[in-house]
Design a protein around this motif. Structure first.
Motif, PDB file in Angstrom:
ATOM      1  N   PHE A   1       0.826  -1.207   0.000  1.00 40.69           N
ATOM      2  CA  PHE A   1       0.000   0.000   0.000  1.00 40.69           C
ATOM      3  C   PHE A   1       0.859   1.256   0.000  1.00 40.69           C
ATOM      4  O   PHE A   1       0.577   2.227  -0.716  1.00 40.69           O
ATOM      5  CB  PHE A   1      -0.927  -0.003   1.219  1.00 40.69           C
ATOM      6  N   ARG A   2       1.918   1.260   0.774  1.00 44.24           N
ATOM      7  CA  ARG A   2       2.721   2.473   0.930  1.00 44.24           C
ATOM      8  C   ARG A   2       3.709   2.698  -0.213  1.00 44.24           C
ATOM      9  O   ARG A   2       4.072   3.834  -0.503  1.00 44.24           O
ATOM     10  CB  ARG A   2       3.485   2.434   2.256  1.00 44.24           C
ATOM     11  N   SER A   3       4.159   1.616  -0.869  1.00 44.81           N
ATOM     12  CA  SER A   3       5.171   1.771  -1.915  1.00 44.81           C
ATOM     13  C   SER A   3       4.655   1.477  -3.316  1.00 44.81           C
ATOM     14  O   SER A   3       5.299   1.848  -4.306  1.00 44.81           O
ATOM     15  CB  SER A   3       6.354   0.848  -1.626  1.00 44.81           C
ATOM     16  N   GLY A   4       3.514   0.770  -3.410  1.00 46.57           N
ATOM     17  CA  GLY A   4       3.013   0.359  -4.719  1.00 46.57           C
ATOM     18  C   GLY A   4       3.676  -0.894  -5.238  1.00 46.57           C
ATOM     19  O   GLY A   4       3.407  -1.324  -6.353  1.00 46.57           O
ATOM     20  N   LEU A   5       4.554  -1.516  -4.447  1.00 47.44           N
ATOM     21  CA  LEU A   5       5.272  -2.720  -4.849  1.00 47.44           C
ATOM     22  C   LEU A   5       4.934  -3.858  -3.903  1.00 47.44           C
ATOM     23  O   LEU A   5       4.762  -3.642  -2.697  1.00 47.44           O
ATOM     24  CB  LEU A   5       6.785  -2.470  -4.846  1.00 47.44           C
ATOM     25  N   ARG A   6       4.857  -5.077  -4.444  1.00 44.28           N
ATOM     26  CA  ARG A   6       4.579  -6.256  -3.629  1.00 44.28           C
ATOM     27  C   ARG A   6       5.653  -7.294  -3.873  1.00 44.28           C
ATOM     28  O   ARG A   6       5.938  -7.639  -5.023  1.00 44.28           O
ATOM     29  CB  ARG A   6       3.199  -6.844  -3.972  1.00 44.28           C
ATOM     30  N   ASP A   7       6.257  -7.801  -2.801  1.00 47.83           N
ATOM     31  CA  ASP A   7       7.252  -8.862  -2.936  1.00 47.83           C
ATOM     32  C   ASP A   7       7.317  -9.635  -1.628  1.00 47.83           C
ATOM     33  O   ASP A   7       8.138  -9.354  -0.759  1.00 47.83           O
ATOM     34  CB  ASP A   7       8.635  -8.289  -3.288  1.00 47.83           C
ATOM     35  N   GLU A   8       6.391 -10.603  -1.470  1.00 51.55           N
ATOM     36  CA  GLU A   8       6.370 -11.350  -0.229  1.00 51.55           C
ATOM     37  C   GLU A   8       7.617 -12.221  -0.067  1.00 51.55           C
ATOM     38  O   GLU A   8       8.060 -12.502   1.049  1.00 51.55           O
ATOM     39  CB  GLU A   8       5.106 -12.211  -0.104  1.00 51.55           C
ATOM     40  N   GLY A   9       8.223 -12.623  -1.188  1.00 51.11           N
ATOM     41  CA  GLY A   9       9.446 -13.410  -1.095  1.00 51.11           C
ATOM     42  C   GLY A   9      10.566 -12.640  -0.428  1.00 51.11           C
ATOM     43  O   GLY A   9      11.308 -13.175   0.404  1.00 51.11           O
ATOM     44  N   LEU A  10      10.700 -11.364  -0.791  1.00 54.91           N
ATOM     45  CA  LEU A  10      11.725 -10.526  -0.171  1.00 54.91           C
ATOM     46  C   LEU A  10      11.438 -10.337   1.314  1.00 54.91           C
ATOM     47  O   LEU A  10      12.359 -10.399   2.145  1.00 54.91           O
ATOM     48  CB  LEU A  10      11.791  -9.167  -0.874  1.00 54.91           C
ATOM     49  N   VAL A  11      10.185 -10.106   1.671  1.00 50.57           N
ATOM     50  CA  VAL A  11       9.810  -9.918   3.075  1.00 50.57           C
ATOM     51  C   VAL A  11      10.189 -11.145   3.895  1.00 50.57           C
ATOM     52  O   VAL A  11      10.823 -11.043   4.963  1.00 50.57           O
ATOM     53  CB  VAL A  11       8.302  -9.627   3.197  1.00 50.57           C
ATOM     54  N   PHE A  12       9.822 -12.320   3.406  1.00 50.17           N
ATOM     55  CA  PHE A  12      10.106 -13.531   4.169  1.00 50.17           C
ATOM     56  C   PHE A  12      11.587 -13.900   4.110  1.00 50.17           C
ATOM     57  O   PHE A  12      12.110 -14.521   5.032  1.00 50.17           O
ATOM     58  CB  PHE A  12       9.231 -14.687   3.670  1.00 50.17           C
ATOM     59  N   GLY A  13      12.264 -13.518   3.027  1.00 52.63           N
ATOM     60  CA  GLY A  13      13.709 -13.739   2.964  1.00 52.63           C
ATOM     61  C   GLY A  13      14.439 -12.918   4.006  1.00 52.63           C
ATOM     62  O   GLY A  13      15.348 -13.417   4.688  1.00 52.63           O
ATOM     63  N   LEU A  14      14.063 -11.656   4.148  1.00 59.13           N
ATOM     64  CA  LEU A  14      14.678 -10.812   5.168  1.00 59.13           C
ATOM     65  C   LEU A  14      14.341 -11.314   6.566  1.00 59.13           C
ATOM     66  O   LEU A  14      15.181 -11.265   7.478  1.00 59.13           O
ATOM     67  CB  LEU A  14      14.208  -9.369   4.993  1.00 59.13           C
ATOM     68  N   ASN A  15      13.128 -11.796   6.741  1.00 58.69           N
ATOM     69  CA  ASN A  15      12.760 -12.351   8.034  1.00 58.69           C
ATOM     70  C   ASN A  15      13.601 -13.578   8.365  1.00 58.69           C
ATOM     71  O   ASN A  15      14.069 -13.740   9.495  1.00 58.69           O
ATOM     72  CB  ASN A  15      11.280 -12.733   8.039  1.00 58.69           C
ATOM     73  N   GLN A  16      13.795 -14.452   7.365  1.00 55.71           N
ATOM     74  CA  GLN A  16      14.607 -15.639   7.614  1.00 55.71           C
ATOM     75  C   GLN A  16      16.033 -15.242   7.976  1.00 55.71           C
ATOM     76  O   GLN A  16      16.654 -15.844   8.854  1.00 55.71           O
ATOM     77  CB  GLN A  16      14.621 -16.533   6.362  1.00 55.71           C
ATOM     78  N   LEU A  17      16.543 -14.215   7.296  1.00 50.96           N
ATOM     79  CA  LEU A  17      17.868 -13.701   7.630  1.00 50.96           C
ATOM     80  C   LEU A  17      17.892 -13.209   9.076  1.00 50.96           C
ATOM     81  O   LEU A  17      18.854 -13.456   9.814  1.00 50.96           O
ATOM     82  CB  LEU A  17      18.251 -12.571   6.678  1.00 50.96           C
ATOM     83  N   ALA A  18      16.831 -12.504   9.486  1.00 48.58           N
ATOM     84  CA  ALA A  18      16.767 -11.984  10.849  1.00 48.58           C
ATOM     85  C   ALA A  18      16.798 -13.121  11.871  1.00 48.58           C
ATOM     86  O   ALA A  18      17.511 -13.046  12.881  1.00 48.58           O
ATOM     87  CB  ALA A  18      15.502 -11.143  11.030  1.00 48.58           C
ATOM     88  N   LEU A  19      16.021 -14.180  11.619  1.00 49.04           N
ATOM     89  CA  LEU A  19      15.991 -15.302  12.548  1.00 49.04           C
ATOM     90  C   LEU A  19      17.340 -16.014  12.601  1.00 49.04           C
ATOM     91  O   LEU A  19      17.820 -16.397  13.672  1.00 49.04           O
ATOM     92  CB  LEU A  19      14.887 -16.280  12.145  1.00 49.04           C
ATOM     93  N   LYS A  20      17.959 -16.191  11.435  1.00 46.55           N
ATOM     94  CA  LYS A  20      19.275 -16.833  11.419  1.00 46.55           C
ATOM     95  C   LYS A  20      20.319 -15.945  12.082  1.00 46.55           C
ATOM     96  O   LYS A  20      21.213 -16.429  12.787  1.00 46.55           O
ATOM     97  CB  LYS A  20      19.691 -17.133   9.976  1.00 46.55           C
ATOM     98  N   ALA A  21      20.215 -14.633  11.833  1.00 42.95           N
ATOM     99  CA  ALA A  21      21.154 -13.707  12.467  1.00 42.95           C
ATOM    100  C   ALA A  21      21.027 -13.787  13.986  1.00 42.95           C
ATOM    101  O   ALA A  21      22.030 -13.793  14.710  1.00 42.95           O
ATOM    102  CB  ALA A  21      20.896 -12.284  11.982  1.00 42.95           C
ATOM    103  N   ALA A  22      19.781 -13.858  14.459  1.00 42.18           N
ATOM    104  CA  ALA A  22      19.560 -13.961  15.898  1.00 42.18           C
ATOM    105  C   ALA A  22      20.174 -15.240  16.454  1.00 42.18           C
ATOM    106  O   ALA A  22      20.789 -15.240  17.531  1.00 42.18           O
ATOM    107  CB  ALA A  22      18.060 -13.918  16.196  1.00 42.18           C
ATOM    108  N   THR A  23      20.020 -16.335  15.710  1.00 45.47           N
ATOM    109  CA  THR A  23      20.607 -17.604  16.143  1.00 45.47           C
ATOM    110  C   THR A  23      22.130 -17.512  16.161  1.00 45.47           C
ATOM    111  O   THR A  23      22.787 -17.881  17.142  1.00 45.47           O
ATOM    112  CB  THR A  23      20.175 -18.745  15.209  1.00 45.47           C
ATOM    113  N   GLY A  24      22.696 -17.021  15.062  1.00 43.81           N
ATOM    114  CA  GLY A  24      24.152 -16.929  14.974  1.00 43.81           C
ATOM    115  C   GLY A  24      24.736 -15.987  16.005  1.00 43.81           C
ATOM    116  O   GLY A  24      25.740 -16.301  16.657  1.00 43.81           O
ATOM    117  N   ILE A  25      24.103 -14.825  16.170  1.00 42.51           N
ATOM    118  CA  ILE A  25      24.596 -13.859  17.149  1.00 42.51           C
ATOM    119  C   ILE A  25      24.469 -14.423  18.564  1.00 42.51           C
ATOM    120  O   ILE A  25      25.403 -14.344  19.376  1.00 42.51           O
ATOM    121  CB  ILE A  25      23.824 -12.531  17.030  1.00 42.51           C
TER     122      ILE A  25
END
Length: 457
Positions: free
Chosen positions: A359-383
């Motif tokens: 809605f705010r950007s006019g762009l949709r990319d759920e793959g990118l959203v979930f990819g960044l989330n997976q990175l966040a979870l892995k980063a939390a695990t690694g850190i």
């Protein structure tokens, strides 16, 4: 099952919900085994120094920073007769299984290069896990656009996730001891083979019982600068991921340090397996409770309420000396029930950020959203594990030996006080999360109207 159109607000059938949620049983066989036992395997079975064991978890973060968002973008742009995300579950299941076994086989095959083989196979596993897990998570945003249905999906998913975690916690150490005949190196290898076969069958079941909506368009092929613009406009996603990283760092430190706390610092006649089973089982009990509560309260309120229970439980552990095994396990159970609120709310909040960003950007990319989330979870695990390994080394921890009082005090501080501070900061951040269920419904309506106007012109 081929991809087919369906109403974006249609109620999902129970077989679809269960089929999707069942997949997280398989992922948690891997993820719980990795998170709870791999550092223990490195330090107490292979004899790797704690700091180096933590480093093995931290090094792949650099690789994940590239592969996770890239995999999200690739998956969201994939177009097959099976959909965008389901093919990766189908064809990635076997490579993922092989990579999991390799983590436990390589140190035995290359005894003169244990550290190098551990790092290489860990990187391989993380890559294969990315290829399968990011499309699986993103699939929920393609199964329905209804926020309530997403909440139901998240709840079913978390029930299976906690059951998978409970199964892994309960079975891993006893099964390794039994299958290895007392040789834990062989025992962990045989366990990894059994788990891989089981998880692969589960992923095939998830593929066969889920379907992607045909009513949602494919993401446009946009530039990286436009993707950065999408993220910069998605305040909800940035807040959610920040809260997740900080909270999960504390959660990972606690869950991994619990093994060392029970074994070396608690002074209780208690097995590590029992403590982990109670913690995981209490999450399983808490999930359906919070699912019901979330029908009547905003998602972030449920998150904050559960965090309050978890933080209070950790404060009890830190401030009070609990001489009773039953008293200790009761507090652990309270902690697990509190943590269950996070698992229920987070996985239903994340898909909602897709429409917020669209809605705010006019762009949709759920793959990118979930990819960044997976990175966040892995980063939390690694850190989290990297910090734990470094601090264990710093306080003078030596595996399989009696610890000094200074080391015991250090284990208590690491395993409880740091997670408390992370939890408080995480709750503070999530209080700023802007999406409510009514707001999300209005966003979806506005996006549908905007898209229909665009199609007419």
């Amino acid at each position: 099952m081929a991809r087919q159109p369906m109403s974006t607000h249609a109620r999902l059938s129970m077989p679809r919900r269960v089929g999707f949620g069942f997949g997280d049983f398989g992922f948690n066989i891997y993820y719980t085994g990795l998170n709870l036992f791999l550092l223990y395997y490195y330090t107490d079975v292979l004899g790797i120094r704690p700091a180096l064991g933590g480093l093995i978890f931290a090094i792949p973060l650099v690789w994940d920073a590239v592969t996770d968002p890239v995999m999200g973008v690739i998956a969201s742009r994939t177009q097959t007769r099976f959909g965008s995300y389901r093919p990766y579950i189908l064809f990635g299941a076997v490579p993922l299984a092989v990579s999991f076994v390799a983590m436990f086989a390589a140190p035995l095959i290359f005894p003169g290069a244990v550290l190098a083989s551990a790092i290489i196979t860990h990187l391989l596993f993380r890559t294969c896990y990315t290829i399968v897990s990011i499309p699986y998570s993103a699939l929920s945003a393609k199964m329905t656009q209804d926020s309530g249905e997403r909440g139901a999906l998240a709840g079913v998913r978390m029930i299976f996730a906690t059951l998978g975690g409970l199964f892994t916690v309960f079975m891993t150490l006893p099964l390794a001891a039994h299958l290895g005949g007392g040789d834990m190196k062989l025992g962990f290898l045989f366990v990894s083979i059994v788990y891989s076969i089981l998880a692969t069958g589960i992923f095939y079941t998830t593929f066969a019982t889920t379907v992607e909506q045909g009513g949602l368009g494919q993401p446009k092929h946009v530039s990286w600068s436009e993707l950065v613009h999408l993220l910069s406009r998605n305040r909800a996603l940035l807040i959610l991921i920040s809260a997740v990283v900080i909270g999960a760092v504390g959660g990972n430190i606690f869950s991994k340090a619990l093994v060392y706390y029970v074994k070396y610092a608690s002074g209780l006649n208690l097995s590590v397996t029992t403590a982990l089973v109670i913690l995981t089982a209490s999450v399983s009990v808490g999930v359906p409770i919070w699912m019901v509560v979330s029908r009547y309260l905003p998602k972030k309120t449920v998150w904050m309420a559960g965090a309050g229970i978890a933080i209070s439980s950790q404060c009890i552990l830190f401030l009070l000396s609990i001489p009773s095994v039953y008293g200790f396990l009761t507090v652990i159970a309270m902690l697990g029930i509190g943590n269950a609120a996070f698992y229920v709310t987070f996985w239903s909040m994340l898909p909602d950020t897709v429409e917020y960003g669209e809605f705010r950007s006019g762009l949709r990319d759920e793959g990118l959203v979930f990819g960044l989330n997976q990175l966040a979870l892995k980063a939390a695990t690694g850190i989290g594990i990297g910090i734990l390994g470094f601090l264990l080394e710093l306080i003078g921890f030596t595996a399989n030996q009696d610890q000094s009082q200074t080391t015991i005090d250090g284990i208590r501080t690491i395993s409880i006080l740091i997670p408390i501070l992370c939890g408080i900061l995480s709750v503070t951040l999530i209080s700023l999360y802007p999406i409510s269920k009514p707001l999300h419904a209005r966003l979806v309506t506005a996006i549908d109207w905007r898209n229909s106007r665009r199609d007419q012109t």
